[in-house]
Motif scaffolding. Structure first.
Motif: not given
Length: 174
Positions: A20-27, A89-103
């Motif tokens: 599972v990959v969680v990404t905010n576009g930069s990390a 850290d992708v979720v904890d440090s995001a400037a917004t609460d938007e992120y993608d979850v990929r399998v």
């Protein structure tokens, strides 16, 4: 998930395993689930955001023929797995609460899953690979109430108490 459905791998080389990959576009944060080649356990390894693949390390394992991995609660087989905090850290440090979850390598594990997504007023869920009809055989999407905030007020001649209580299943109590 079951041991027999998992790809054999190790924490030092998990790329072919279900993950599972969680990404905010930069990390991007990765959680790999695999059958450990050294002892046959169901194992979870995490690669923190911004780290090279060589930084992947096993955080939890369970010697069982099947188990539940709960990303929201951070548990494997019902036991706490501190390194599994969803998205790291992708979720904890995001400037917004938007992120993608990929399998990734989704065919390298068998089992069921539940995913609840909160969309902002302008947010959306990509439904191209989802059915709108509930099915046990394929992923589907249905609208749901995720959480509720309930104002509570208790008043007597001696005391007044007021609070807003949030009710949301599966949220961590941090």
């Amino acid at each position: 998930m079951t041991t027999s459905s998992l790809e054999p791998a190790s924490a030092s080389d998990p790329d072919d395993a279900f993950h599972v990959v969680v990404t905010n576009g930069s990390a991007a944060w990765h959680a790999y689930l695999y059958e450990d080649t050294s002892d046959g356990a169901i194992s979870v390894a995490v690669k923190p955001a911004g780290e090279p693949a060589s930084a992947t390390s096993e955080v939890c394992s369970v010697s069982a023929s099947n188990t539940t991995v709960d990303f929201t609660r951070g548990t494997v087989g019902g036991d706490e797995c501190a390194g599994l905090a969803f998205g790291g850290d992708v979720v904890d440090s995001a400037a917004t609460d938007e992120y993608d979850v990929r399998v990734r390598n989704g065919d390298r594990a068998a089992g069921g899953y539940d995913l609840t997504v909160r969309t902002a007023s302008s947010g959306s869920v990509s439904t191209g690979n989802l059915s709108t009809t509930a099915s046990a055989d394929e992923p589907y999407v249905v609208p749901a109430v995720y959480a509720a905030e309930i104002p509570i007020r208790y008043q007597t001649s001696e005391v007044t108490y007021a609070a807003t209580v949030r009710v949301a299943p599966g949220e961590r109590d941090d």
